[in-house]
Motif scaffolding. Sequence first.
Motif, short mmCIF file in Angstrom:
data_model
loop_
_atom_site.label_atom_id
_atom_site.label_comp_id
_atom_site.label_asym_id
_atom_site.label_seq_id
_atom_site.Cartn_x
_atom_site.Cartn_y
_atom_site.Cartn_z
N GLY A 238 0.80 -1.22 0.00
CA GLY A 238 0.00 0.00 0.00
C GLY A 238 0.83 1.26 0.00
N TYR A 257 -3.90 -6.69 0.82
CA TYR A 257 -3.47 -5.34 1.18
C TYR A 257 -2.77 -5.34 2.53
N MET A 259 -1.42 -3.01 4.60
CA MET A 259 -1.65 -2.00 5.65
C MET A 259 -0.36 -1.63 6.39
N VAL A 278 -5.43 2.93 -0.90
CA VAL A 278 -6.65 2.14 -0.67
C VAL A 278 -7.86 2.84 -1.27
N ILE A 288 -10.89 -7.14 -1.40
CA ILE A 288 -9.70 -6.62 -0.72
C ILE A 288 -9.55 -7.41 0.57
N TYR A 290 -7.55 -7.50 3.73
CA TYR A 290 -6.65 -6.68 4.55
C TYR A 290 -5.81 -7.60 5.44
N ARG A 291 -4.48 -7.43 5.34
CA ARG A 291 -3.57 -8.32 6.07
C ARG A 291 -2.71 -7.52 7.04
N CYS A 308 -5.56 0.77 11.80
CA CYS A 308 -6.18 -0.32 11.05
C CYS A 308 -7.70 -0.32 11.23
N LEU A 312 -10.58 -0.02 8.31
CA LEU A 312 -11.59 -1.08 8.13
C LEU A 312 -13.00 -0.52 8.27
N TYR A 315 -14.07 1.59 5.16
CA TYR A 315 -14.38 0.83 3.95
C TYR A 315 -15.28 -0.38 4.24
N SER A 317 -15.33 -3.00 6.13
CA SER A 317 -14.80 -4.36 6.17
C SER A 317 -14.89 -4.90 7.59
N ILE A 320 -10.23 -9.27 8.92
CA ILE A 320 -8.83 -9.09 8.56
C ILE A 320 -8.17 -10.46 8.52
#
Length: 374
Positions: A238, A257, A259, A278, A288, A290-291, A308, A312, A315, A317, A320
């Motif tokens: 990112g 992604y 992060m 992002v 997506i 997210y990791r 984080c 999240l 967006y 989400s 993770i």
Amino acid sequence: MSSLTKIDVKFPLANRDVENKRREIILPDVRARQLSSEAMGEQPGTEMFPVDKTCTRDKVILEALRYESDEIISYFDLSFQSVYDGPGVRVVVFMQGCHADCVWCHSPHARPASSPVLFFEQHCTSCHRCEAACPGYVHKFENNRHILNRDNCIQCGKCIEVCPGSSIYKPVSTLSLPTTQMPVGLLFQNISPHLNMIKRFGGITLSGGEALLQKKAVIQLLSLCKAAGIHTAIETSGLLPAKLYRDLDELVDCWLYGMRFTTNYPHNDHSKLIERSVEVIAQYHTDILYRIPVVPGHTDTDWYLDKCLTLLTQYHSDRIFLSPWNVHTSHYYQASGIREKITMPDEAQCRKSEQKIRAFFRHHHIEIADISAY
């Protein structure tokens, strides 16, 4: 910063326009070469793209794409049955070059444009053949120890050629130069049998390093994969300029992604880069994932976890994925002669760090998903 960042990232045509353009320009040229060979009396089927009347439209397009895919791609490893790098079973291309400079980097030899020679001392038999073959006097033996003067290395590979414990065909070699460079079309041809075996329940992931530092090669490889019906994914930190994430909406099915709000807490704050990248990716109709890498003292801090959570939430989400600490991280620092930037955490520290991360997101009703089961 890696020299791989100096690339032309223009890609003016959408994927469907690329297909139309290639059919307009390349396929007639292929047919013209076929007619020319027939006029010279050559047997049908000996030309580069023999005409097969039973061939489907997609196969013809794929052959044309292969012909045009002459961009050089640079990578340091391939994995053919990964269950940790995207949905299902993945073929993973670990691409050479990374600018992020994470202090906890698990693959330090992946950062430069070309990997330094890797030397695994435990496999050395002290035969002295490398010492005799090396034109730069890189290898010497003192007090029964094999010592490398890496400043003199020109990466010619002569030491690997003469070493009885080294071979490009062996999974573990005493000496190796892992960086491979080849045309995109040739790489696709090499990995196609594996992709075809897993295309119903997996796909390809471009990891790194940072794959998009080689954006031209990425576009060509993903174009080939999409034409062949392969699910595609890119892993990214990112931390690239937003423009490098554009023009990929029809080529990437899934983003992993990373992060990287920080690459060295508390000294580096990359919040603005993360927010910009992002924002671009979120506009695509793609998954997506997210990791969060588990790094004690860096990605388990309250500051990082709050960052984080904010992303999240923004967006929408509710899950993770964690990337556990690689207990073999020191292995590649020793083999590449690169000095570690932090004291590597022990197992107890990693376990405590992961517990804190899990508790934080559980408290905020964020699922910590298992990517191998995704």
